[in-house]
Design a protein around this motif. Structure first.
Motif, PDB file in Angstrom:
ATOM      1  N   GLN A 130       0.827  -1.208   0.000  1.00 55.96           N
ATOM      2  CA  GLN A 130       0.000   0.000   0.000  1.00 55.96           C
ATOM      3  C   GLN A 130       0.869   1.268   0.000  1.00 55.96           C
ATOM      4  O   GLN A 130       1.735   1.438   0.862  1.00 55.96           O
ATOM      5  N   ALA A 156       5.723  -2.945  -3.706  1.00 59.81           N
ATOM      6  CA  ALA A 156       4.591  -2.193  -4.273  1.00 59.81           C
ATOM      7  C   ALA A 156       4.567  -2.070  -5.782  1.00 59.81           C
ATOM      8  O   ALA A 156       3.867  -1.202  -6.306  1.00 59.81           O
ATOM      9  N   SER A 175       1.082  -1.214  -7.661  1.00 60.92           N
ATOM     10  CA  SER A 175       0.173  -0.429  -6.822  1.00 60.92           C
ATOM     11  C   SER A 175      -0.054   0.968  -7.384  1.00 60.92           C
ATOM     12  O   SER A 175       0.779   1.499  -8.106  1.00 60.92           O
ATOM     13  N   LYS A 188      -2.217  -8.815  -9.616  1.00 60.04           N
ATOM     14  CA  LYS A 188      -2.817  -7.793  -8.758  1.00 60.04           C
ATOM     15  C   LYS A 188      -4.291  -8.112  -8.496  1.00 60.04           C
ATOM     16  O   LYS A 188      -4.744  -8.057  -7.359  1.00 60.04           O
ATOM     17  N   SER A 243      -5.431   4.917  -2.061  1.00 57.79           N
ATOM     18  CA  SER A 243      -4.657   3.732  -2.467  1.00 57.79           C
ATOM     19  C   SER A 243      -5.468   2.754  -3.305  1.00 57.79           C
ATOM     20  O   SER A 243      -6.666   2.553  -3.077  1.00 57.79           O
ATOM     21  N   ALA A 301      -3.984  -0.806  -4.002  1.00 58.25           N
ATOM     22  CA  ALA A 301      -2.729  -1.528  -3.789  1.00 58.25           C
ATOM     23  C   ALA A 301      -2.695  -2.863  -4.505  1.00 58.25           C
ATOM     24  O   ALA A 301      -3.705  -3.564  -4.575  1.00 58.25           O
TER      25      ALA A 301
END
Ligand SMILES: *Cc1c(COP(=O)(O)O)cnc(C)c1O
Length: 367
Positions: free
Chosen positions: A132, A157, A160, A255, A280, A282
């Motif tokens: 995140q 990340a 993200s 993802k 966010s 993420a």
């Protein structure tokens, strides 16, 4: 009994084929795949430049050097991270301050960063914990007001989003560092990358990655090169880069699945977990939850075929940091309270709904 670890890489035949092609080619390293991988990362993140490296640790080290962080300087990072986020400053001769985390996201708390600023502060190293993004605009504001650099540690990340940007775009930072270690979201075996929008930094990163050598101007046409700064061999091979290109193509699918699994856990387990902030979107790398009697839980889970992990022992409580900088228990209470209870559950794209039901069943036995 099927064993579930907290994380696992996903490789298929297309990945293996792309590696085989490099093995059959003329260049195992310093060839065309490295450039191709770097261009693919630029395209994906929206950054102008990318320098692939042998690991995120190497990337963080040369990011520090590219900015001129050194003796007498301080950086500020989070205590809830892997050692490398802080060690990189010490490699460069600088020292490390920490800022406590936010209770909901377990990311570095911008208000806490302000408390630790000094004349010596040179850079902030926000870590996008569990995948995140940190609150980048707030951190960017602090950096602008105090003339500081920002290096994003995005080892968790890749994939993200922060608001309408991809992590790695460097819209709110000088550089972003990714890791492609097998426990991370996409892998090259070992490997990392640094993105930036600054051409000067890009040139310095390229040189630092390879012995501090420059080959520009007239030198491009002959044997000459100049060593202008002290660099390292932090290069990625074409074998790794080919795997990276192939893995990057799967990132959006990874993802989607990772977010589905997180949602499933959120719904089906009544455990305190990190919360996703409104800014966010993420690509979650970890799913840490808070439990009571964590040590008992850890061993019971292991008896039930669940190999869980603790992310992380706060860096300031490591013996080296305590001794070198005088840190002690109580210095960062939110991070320490989190550490006392946290444990990361299995999170990787290969888990199907049957696996998830099985994991939940086993977890209930341990709670
Ligand atoms: C894994 C990790 C690193 C180091 O990555 P390597 O590629 O193994 O060097 C740095 N920072 C964080 C937050 C990590 O999780």
């Amino acid at each position: 009994m099927k064993i579930y670890n907290y994380g696992k890489q996903f490789l298929d035949d297309t990945d293996k084929k792309s590696v085989q092609e490099v093995l059959d080619s003329d260049y195992l390293t310093c060839g065309p795949k490295v450039k191709e991988f770097e261009e693919a990362i630029c395209k994906y993140t929206g950054a102008k430049y990318c320098v692939s490296v042998s690991s995120a640790t190497a990337g963080l080290h040369i990011a520090m050097l590219a900015l001129g962080v050194g003796y007498g300087d301080e950086i500020i990072t989070t205590p809830i991270t892997f050692l490398a986020s802080a060690n990189c400053a010490i490699y460069a001769g600088a020292s490390v301050k920490f800022a406590d985390v936010e209770e909901k996201t377990i990311n570095i708390n911008p208000a806490e960063i302000k408390k630790h600023l000094s004349e010596k502060t040179k850079a902030i190293v926000p870590v996008h914990f569990a995948g995140q993004s940190c609150n980048m605009e707030e951190i960017y504001k602090i950096a602008k007001e105090n003339n500081l650099y920002i290096i994003e540690d995005a080892a968790h990340a890749i994939g993200s989003n922060y608001k309408d940007t991809k992590v790695g775009s460097c819209k709110f930072s000088d550089m972003t560092v990714f890791s492609f270690h097998p426990v991370k979201t996409i892998t090259t075996g070992e490997g990392g990358a640094v993105t930036t929008n600054n051409e000067e930094l890009y040139k310095r990163l390229l040189a630092l990655r390879s012995h501090g050598m420059y080959k520009d101007g007239e030198m491009k046409n002959n044997w000459e090169y100049e060593m202008r700064i002290l660099g390292y061999n932090y290069r990625m091979t074409d074998i790794q880069a080919a795997l990276g290109i192939s893995q990057l193509k799967k990132l959006e699918a990874f993802k989607r699945r990772r977010r589905e699994i997180v949602e499933f856990y959120n719904k089906n387990l009544n455990l305190k977990h990190i919360e996703e902030a409104e800014y966010s979107n993420a690509c979650f790398h970890l799913y840490p939850v808070m439990v009571n009697e964590r040590k008992d839980f850890y061993f019971k889970a292991r008896e039930n075929g669940l190999n869980l992990q603790v992310h992380y022992i706060p860096v300031h409580l490591q013996p080296y940091y305590k001794e070198k900088f005088g840190y002690k228990k109580g210095d960062y209470p939110v991070a320490e309270e989190y550490y006392d209870h946290c444990i990361s559950l299995p999170l990787y794209p290969e888990l199907n709904s049957k696996d998830l039901d099985e994991i939940i069943k086993r977890l209930r036995k341990c709670l």
